[in-house]
Design an enzyme around this catalytic site. Sequence first.
Site, short mmCIF file in Angstrom:
data_model
loop_
_atom_site.label_atom_id
_atom_site.label_comp_id
_atom_site.label_asym_id
_atom_site.label_seq_id
_atom_site.Cartn_x
_atom_site.Cartn_y
_atom_site.Cartn_z
N ALA A 65 -20.62 9.42 41.02
CA ALA A 65 -21.27 9.97 39.84
C ALA A 65 -22.72 10.30 40.10
O ALA A 65 -23.39 9.66 40.91
CB ALA A 65 -21.16 8.99 38.68
N GLY A 110 -16.56 7.95 41.66
CA GLY A 110 -15.78 9.07 41.15
C GLY A 110 -15.20 9.94 42.24
O GLY A 110 -14.16 10.56 42.06
N GLU A 113 -12.07 8.22 43.19
CA GLU A 113 -11.13 8.40 42.08
C GLU A 113 -10.52 9.81 42.09
O GLU A 113 -9.34 9.99 41.77
CB GLU A 113 -11.84 8.13 40.75
N GLU A 133 -18.92 0.35 41.89
CA GLU A 133 -19.56 0.33 40.57
C GLU A 133 -20.04 -1.05 40.14
O GLU A 133 -21.06 -1.19 39.46
CB GLU A 133 -18.59 0.89 39.52
#
Length: 261
Positions: A65, A110, A113, A133
Site C-alpha cells: 500500500a 497489498g 495479496e 502489516e
Amino acid sequence: MSDDFVVVERDGAVATVRIDRPAVHNALNARLVRRLGAEIGALAADGTRAIVLTGTGEKAFSAGADLDELATLDAETAHTVMRAGQAVFREIERSPVPVIAAVNGLALGGGFELVLACSFAVVSHKASLGLPEAGLGLIPGYGGTQRLARVAGPAVARHVMLTGSRIDAERAYQLGLAVLPPTEPAELLPTALELAGTIATKGPRACRAILDVVDRGLDVPLDAGLALETGLAALAIGGGESSEGVAAFKDKRAPRFGERA
C-alpha cells in the site's frame, strides 16, 4: 510511466499489464487499484485469452500500500477503500481469462495479496513475498488473511502475518504459491508469456469453465463441487468448441478455436 500507473501491451491473444510506479516500488493506491481492475476487466471482455500481470523494473512487483495515502484515512474511509480494493481483487480472481502474476521482486502487503488473487504465479529468484502489516499496527485488508491460509495453510498464514517473515522464491515454490521453480530475472517475463501463449491455444470456453468451477468449488462441499464439474463438463462435450478440438486432434492439426470462441 502512465498517469494511471498501469501500462497495457497486447500481442495477439495475450496481454501484459504492468504496475508502473517504480519510483515507489510500484506501491498501490486506490486510483491504481481501480485502474488495474478496469484494464483487466476490459481485456477479458475483448477477446484476450491470457493476461500476464507484473511490475515495472526488477525491484518490485508491488511493495504494498501507498503509505502516504494510508496516512490520510480514518476508520470509515479505510473501510470504504479496502472494500473497493477487495472487490477489484475478487474480480481479478474471478476473471474469465487466466491472470498470471510474474513476480519480479518484492510482493509485500497489498502486492502479495494481489499475487494471491491471480490465477497462479511464477517468480524470479529475486522475488520476496510477505504480509508485514502487523509491524505497522495493521492487518492485511485486501484478502491476504483469507487467501494465504487457503493456499499455504493456516499455520503458514499465521506465521507470516504474525512475525512479518518474508517468503523467498524457493519457499514460495515449495508452498505452492508459485507453479514453477524460480527463474533468472531476465527469464521471468518470457516464461510467463510462454505460459500465457500456451493457454491462448486452448479452448477459450473450456478455460473459462475451468476457472469458474475451481473458484466456485472452493466454497462448497466436495459433492457440490463435483456436481458443478459434471454440469460444465457436459456442456463442454455438447459444444462446438469440443467438436473443433476433437476434429483437429484427429486431423493432426492445430485447433481453430478462434472461429468458435
